[in-house]
Design an enzyme around this catalytic site. Sequence first.
Site, PDB file in Angstrom:
ATOM      1  N   GLY A 242       0.791  -1.213   0.000  1.00  0.00           N
ATOM      2  CA  GLY A 242       0.000   0.000   0.000  1.00  0.00           C
ATOM      3  C   GLY A 242       0.830   1.272   0.000  1.00  0.00           C
ATOM      4  N   HIS A 243       0.157   2.376  -0.254  1.00  0.00           N
ATOM      5  CA  HIS A 243       0.837   3.667  -0.421  1.00  0.00           C
ATOM      6  C   HIS A 243       1.583   4.098   0.840  1.00  0.00           C
ATOM      7  CE1 HIS A 243      -3.212   5.851   0.680  1.00  0.00           C
ATOM      8  NE2 HIS A 243      -2.776   5.102   1.656  1.00  0.00           N
ATOM      9  N   ASN A 244       2.759   4.645   0.602  1.00  0.00           N
ATOM     10  CA  ASN A 244       3.644   5.185   1.634  1.00  0.00           C
ATOM     11  C   ASN A 244       4.195   4.131   2.594  1.00  0.00           C
ATOM     12  OD1 ASN A 244       1.645   7.853   1.188  1.00  0.00           O
ATOM     13  ND2 ASN A 244       3.842   8.282   1.317  1.00  0.00           N
TER      14      ASN A 244
END
Length: 332
Positions: A242-244
């Site tokens: 997932g993002h970041n």
Amino acid sequence: MKSYSVQEINEVLKGEIVGNTSHLVTAPEQLEAAAETEISFIGNRKYEKIWATSKACVAVVNEDISIEPGENKAFIKVKNADLAMSQVLELFAHPMPVFSVDIHPSAVVDNTATIGAGAKIGAGCYIGPDVKIGTNAILYPNVTILDASTIGNNTVIWSSSVVRERCHIGNDCIIHPNATIGADGFGFRPCPQRGLVKIPQIGNVIIGNGVEIGANSCVDRGKFSSTVLGDGCKIDNLVQIGHNSKLGRFCIMAGHSGLAGSVTLGDGVIIGGSASIKDHTTLGSGATIGAGSGVVSDVPAGKTVLGYPAVEARDALKQWAILKRLVNDSKK
């Protein structure tokens, strides 16, 4: 067809030959399925009993083997049979697909892109503006590299993979078919007037050196800054990052596992198949997450957790034993 004597194989492995065989070795194979001209492996003493019925003429074994090879058979003793196996497989590996030209005429390469010496670009590839492709990189047919992305030296990207804009992949990486690097993170917020409002994902993905990403896996771009995979990470097929999220060095994620947004992994974290990690959690260096587990809070360095929700492995096993006993008692 390639074939080697046991002595030629041992020149690569630098082990100790016990016994001898008149056969030339033509292929590696599992103990149960091997033919009399094939080599196999015994990496654990529990598999020694299979050797008596195996037709393999040679086995690569650990130094603590407790059996003899037998008539017209040989062992190559090494410190670590599993690692030696990788060297044997390299001896018999088939050649990579061949490129008749370095850049196929049907590939679309923007005139602002930089292509390193010895790089190969297959049919149907798209290389966007300001992309940099490193020395000896290989892009198999139908790969897409979008604007201002960089691909490192010697990196191999297999067919139909997509690297979206402003993402960076290091040297000596392998990206398997249909992987997607830099898709939007899953960011939405409810709004009474507009329903679910999409949150722009304006970051990117940075992948270190020596990283391998399996087929159909996805690494989402950061919402603000970067999603980061450290050097040497190995990602299986069908994995979601997932993002970041930020992975340290040499992390392993097995198939169907997933990280929600902003998960942090230290170095050497191992995540088993189908495990799920909640957003904004931290897994310390050397942590191990058992297959199918659901992690909802931080895991200290070096700890092994199991279950859903995940708890320390010893506690999970005790819980399961108590539950099993309760169920059995209820049947009496």
